[in-house]
Design a protein around this motif. Sequence first.
Motif, PDB file in Angstrom:
ATOM      1  N   LEU A   1      53.652  36.593  49.262  1.00  0.00           N
ATOM      2  CA  LEU A   1      52.601  36.202  50.209  1.00  0.00           C
ATOM      3  C   LEU A   1      51.474  35.437  49.522  1.00  0.00           C
ATOM      4  O   LEU A   1      50.888  34.525  50.105  1.00  0.00           O
ATOM      5  CB  LEU A   1      52.036  37.443  50.915  1.00  0.00           C
ATOM      6  CG  LEU A   1      52.971  38.077  51.948  1.00  0.00           C
ATOM      7  CD1 LEU A   1      52.318  39.287  52.591  1.00  0.00           C
ATOM      8  CD2 LEU A   1      53.363  37.054  53.006  1.00  0.00           C
ATOM      9  N   ILE A   2      51.145  35.833  48.289  1.00  0.00           N
ATOM     10  CA  ILE A   2      50.070  35.125  47.580  1.00  0.00           C
ATOM     11  C   ILE A   2      50.576  33.788  47.028  1.00  0.00           C
ATOM     12  O   ILE A   2      49.894  32.771  47.096  1.00  0.00           O
ATOM     13  CB  ILE A   2      49.514  35.992  46.421  1.00  0.00           C
ATOM     14  CG1 ILE A   2      48.849  37.245  46.993  1.00  0.00           C
ATOM     15  CG2 ILE A   2      48.521  35.198  45.589  1.00  0.00           C
ATOM     16  CD1 ILE A   2      48.281  38.164  45.944  1.00  0.00           C
TER      17      ILE A   2
ATOM     18  N   ILE B   1      49.920  29.003  47.592  1.00  0.00           N
ATOM     19  CA  ILE B   1      49.570  28.267  46.380  1.00  0.00           C
ATOM     20  C   ILE B   1      50.627  27.194  46.100  1.00  0.00           C
ATOM     21  O   ILE B   1      50.306  26.020  45.858  1.00  0.00           O
ATOM     22  CB  ILE B   1      49.461  29.241  45.175  1.00  0.00           C
ATOM     23  CG1 ILE B   1      48.324  30.247  45.391  1.00  0.00           C
ATOM     24  CG2 ILE B   1      49.250  28.481  43.877  1.00  0.00           C
ATOM     25  CD1 ILE B   1      46.954  29.625  45.515  1.00  0.00           C
TER      26      ILE B   1
ATOM     27  N   CYS C   1      47.747  27.008  36.918  1.00  0.00           N
ATOM     28  CA  CYS C   1      48.430  28.233  37.358  1.00  0.00           C
ATOM     29  C   CYS C   1      49.331  28.802  36.270  1.00  0.00           C
ATOM     30  O   CYS C   1      49.590  29.995  36.231  1.00  0.00           O
ATOM     31  CB  CYS C   1      49.276  27.966  38.597  1.00  0.00           C
ATOM     32  SG  CYS C   1      48.300  27.824  40.077  1.00  0.00           S
TER      33      CYS C   1
ATOM     34  N   PRO D   1      47.710  31.232  32.307  1.00  0.00           N
ATOM     35  CA  PRO D   1      47.609  32.653  31.946  1.00  0.00           C
ATOM     36  C   PRO D   1      48.917  33.237  31.445  1.00  0.00           C
ATOM     37  O   PRO D   1      48.929  34.233  30.732  1.00  0.00           O
ATOM     38  CB  PRO D   1      47.195  33.333  33.258  1.00  0.00           C
ATOM     39  CG  PRO D   1      46.580  32.261  34.058  1.00  0.00           C
ATOM     40  CD  PRO D   1      47.297  31.009  33.690  1.00  0.00           C
ATOM     41  N   PHE D   2      50.030  32.615  31.810  1.00  0.00           N
ATOM     42  CA  PHE D   2      51.317  33.211  31.472  1.00  0.00           C
ATOM     43  C   PHE D   2      51.819  32.778  30.107  1.00  0.00           C
ATOM     44  O   PHE D   2      52.859  33.220  29.657  1.00  0.00           O
ATOM     45  CB  PHE D   2      52.308  32.910  32.582  1.00  0.00           C
ATOM     46  CG  PHE D   2      51.785  33.429  33.880  1.00  0.00           C
ATOM     47  CD1 PHE D   2      51.874  34.774  34.170  1.00  0.00           C
ATOM     48  CD2 PHE D   2      51.113  32.606  34.754  1.00  0.00           C
ATOM     49  CE1 PHE D   2      51.332  35.277  35.330  1.00  0.00           C
ATOM     50  CE2 PHE D   2      50.571  33.104  35.925  1.00  0.00           C
ATOM     51  CZ  PHE D   2      50.681  34.447  36.209  1.00  0.00           C
TER      52      PHE D   2
ATOM     53  N   VAL E   1      48.207  45.746  41.534  1.00  0.00           N
ATOM     54  CA  VAL E   1      47.451  44.568  41.096  1.00  0.00           C
ATOM     55  C   VAL E   1      48.042  44.019  39.804  1.00  0.00           C
ATOM     56  O   VAL E   1      48.327  42.824  39.681  1.00  0.00           O
ATOM     57  CB  VAL E   1      45.951  44.922  40.888  1.00  0.00           C
ATOM     58  CG1 VAL E   1      45.227  43.781  40.197  1.00  0.00           C
ATOM     59  CG2 VAL E   1      45.299  45.230  42.215  1.00  0.00           C
TER      60      VAL E   1
ATOM     61  N   VAL F   1      51.623  42.472  40.420  1.00  0.00           N
ATOM     62  CA  VAL F   1      51.554  41.198  41.140  1.00  0.00           C
ATOM     63  C   VAL F   1      51.041  40.115  40.207  1.00  0.00           C
ATOM     64  O   VAL F   1      51.595  39.013  40.128  1.00  0.00           O
ATOM     65  CB  VAL F   1      50.642  41.325  42.385  1.00  0.00           C
ATOM     66  CG1 VAL F   1      50.320  39.958  42.965  1.00  0.00           C
ATOM     67  CG2 VAL F   1      51.299  42.197  43.440  1.00  0.00           C
ATOM     68  N   TYR F   2      50.003  40.452  39.457  1.00  0.00           N
ATOM     69  CA  TYR F   2      49.406  39.489  38.538  1.00  0.00           C
ATOM     70  C   TYR F   2      50.439  38.977  37.538  1.00  0.00           C
ATOM     71  O   TYR F   2      50.583  37.778  37.326  1.00  0.00           O
ATOM     72  CB  TYR F   2      48.240  40.153  37.805  1.00  0.00           C
ATOM     73  CG  TYR F   2      47.505  39.224  36.884  1.00  0.00           C
ATOM     74  CD1 TYR F   2      46.552  38.354  37.378  1.00  0.00           C
ATOM     75  CD2 TYR F   2      47.756  39.208  35.514  1.00  0.00           C
ATOM     76  CE1 TYR F   2      45.880  37.496  36.544  1.00  0.00           C
ATOM     77  CE2 TYR F   2      47.083  38.350  34.677  1.00  0.00           C
ATOM     78  CZ  TYR F   2      46.147  37.499  35.193  1.00  0.00           C
ATOM     79  OH  TYR F   2      45.491  36.632  34.363  1.00  0.00           O
TER      80      TYR F   2
ATOM     81  N   LEU G   1      53.231  36.578  39.248  1.00  0.00           N
ATOM     82  CA  LEU G   1      52.925  35.375  40.036  1.00  0.00           C
ATOM     83  C   LEU G   1      53.662  34.122  39.568  1.00  0.00           C
ATOM     84  O   LEU G   1      54.243  33.385  40.366  1.00  0.00           O
ATOM     85  CB  LEU G   1      51.420  35.122  40.044  1.00  0.00           C
ATOM     86  CG  LEU G   1      50.676  35.938  41.095  1.00  0.00           C
ATOM     87  CD1 LEU G   1      49.180  35.868  40.878  1.00  0.00           C
ATOM     88  CD2 LEU G   1      51.035  35.450  42.498  1.00  0.00           C
TER      89      LEU G   1
ATOM     90  N   VAL H   1      55.680  31.412  41.761  1.00  0.00           N
ATOM     91  CA  VAL H   1      55.114  30.082  42.050  1.00  0.00           C
ATOM     92  C   VAL H   1      56.078  28.973  41.620  1.00  0.00           C
ATOM     93  O   VAL H   1      56.302  28.022  42.371  1.00  0.00           O
ATOM     94  CB  VAL H   1      53.738  29.905  41.354  1.00  0.00           C
ATOM     95  CG1 VAL H   1      53.278  28.458  41.456  1.00  0.00           C
ATOM     96  CG2 VAL H   1      52.706  30.811  42.003  1.00  0.00           C
TER      97      VAL H   1
END
Lengths: 292, 285
Positions: A86-87, A91, A111, A114-115, A161, A164-165, A168, A172
């Motif tokens: 959903l998030i 995006i 995006c 961070p990974f 949290v 999900v983080y 992502l 994406v």
Amino acid sequence: MVEASGTLTRRLLLWLLLAPALVWLLGLILLPHLDLALLSFRERTGPGEYAYSLAQYRTFFAEPLYWDVFVRTAVISLIATAITLLIAFPIAWTIAKLTRGRVSALLFAVCLIPFWVSETVRTLGWMILLRETGVLPGVLVSLGVTDAPVEMLYRDATILVGLVYTSLLFMVVPLYSSLESLDDSLIEAAYDLGGNGWTVLRTIVIPHAAPGITAGCIVVFMLTLGNYLTASLLGGKNSLWFTEQIYTQFITRFNWEQGAAFGFLLLLLSSLMVWIGLRLSGQKFSDVMSRT
Amino acid sequence: MIPSLPRPLWLRVATIVFVAAFLVFLFLPLVTVAAFAFNDAAYPAPPWQGFTLDWFTGDESKGRTGLFKDEELMGSILTSLLVAAWVTLLSVVVGTTNAFLMERMRFRGQGLLSLLMLVPLVIPGVILGISILAFASRVADLLGDIFGWEAEFLRPGLPLVVLGQVSYLIAISTLTISARLKRFDRTLEEAAYNLGASRPAVLATITLPYLRPAMIGSAAIVFLMSFENFNTTLMLVGADSPLTVMMYGRMRDGATPVLNAVSVFLMVASAAIALLLMRGDNGRR
């Protein structure tokens, strides 16, 4: 020409190329998992004596704790996958369809940043943010929302949290690549024919993005199910995550038979979900994996 | 932007707000970690006590052990680098031979093999770890019983960590390198053969240079993934802890900001690798 150089050299070459692949797949994947299966079906009957039995699996079903943790892990992983989808969808849509050129490329790169950083570091960040003496509880107090700092770690919501983080990116990227290949004129045509936003999404966009959605969901579910770091650090000492049970049996208690059975059950659940995902979306395994 | 799409103002505003919130969510933990590496306090927690570099350079005289003086932590970085170097070497070499095997050879069972090569990607890392742990120790026991060998490298330790990580990272390098080999124009090789070049010469001067970007790219990704691997490593680790396992242990106990300092180091290193890769990409275009 390759064909002209004789069948003998060609066969030799084939075996030379085949050797590393076979050592890898047999030695590190197939045989170890076969061994794990065998291990899970045996029971210690005395010092150095073993017999085949279903005892390990019986323990799993007889002991409510193990069963509960298993179901809990699966349910939280499913919820995490849904939230991630959903998030990530808006995006990916923004990057693929609402922006162009530099803005789109920049947003995509941002995006991904961070990974590139280790999951350990990201989890450390959440711990500093959320723990009782941390940043967010302090902010809440100074805003007057709460009177005293609240412990925000060690809750199920916190695990969500964190999961999900961490997931992502894996959602994406496949979503973006499947949305990008959607021809804009199809969407325009649908609107011209009187469709509204909802029908266009349901009948044009989602069917086209189905392979990306499947790929993302499969990978995210698998990664959250097998996650150890985020679940155990954000969930605290008794976060009751199934991989922790496996670790406890294997490393702490040295009960390899029980640990092997747990590992196999997790693998079974994970494979089952992959299979269901593929069936539901009518995708082929090799197509989906090459997308991710 | 799709020009003819009906996009009311509220939707456009909502999109911008959502993307902004998403970016804050993405970067908040990283910014927090980095900021508290420079906070002059014993624990990584607010309030802000002023700027310091103690958590990088501090030593006993200040009562704080900074990153560069923390031998345990520096040792674990070296361990991780060593593991990652071996994993990268093995993954790229086997990934390349796999690419040739799948793209250039035709044999029975090839379809099955190509499917099998994807399987490691859908096995949870913890399970890869325990299965290799159990199998390696069974083999070690067998070697001990039959030949009386002490196969120490099959017991938990760095060689097993390398094997565990390689078991799924080869799948990634194989995918990347195969994808590039598939796009290769075979007429280039044939032209070289027609001009009298030998097979090794063609491989060395035409095919491998063409594959180089994919090999470098997958090496960078594999190196990074190895360095950051936790799940598989945790199950196979012996006395020497790689960095992620070491950090995990300290995070459970509530660590000093020296961990934030390591994290800043990791962020800088990852950014450097990312930039190098991007420059490589642009150079090719």
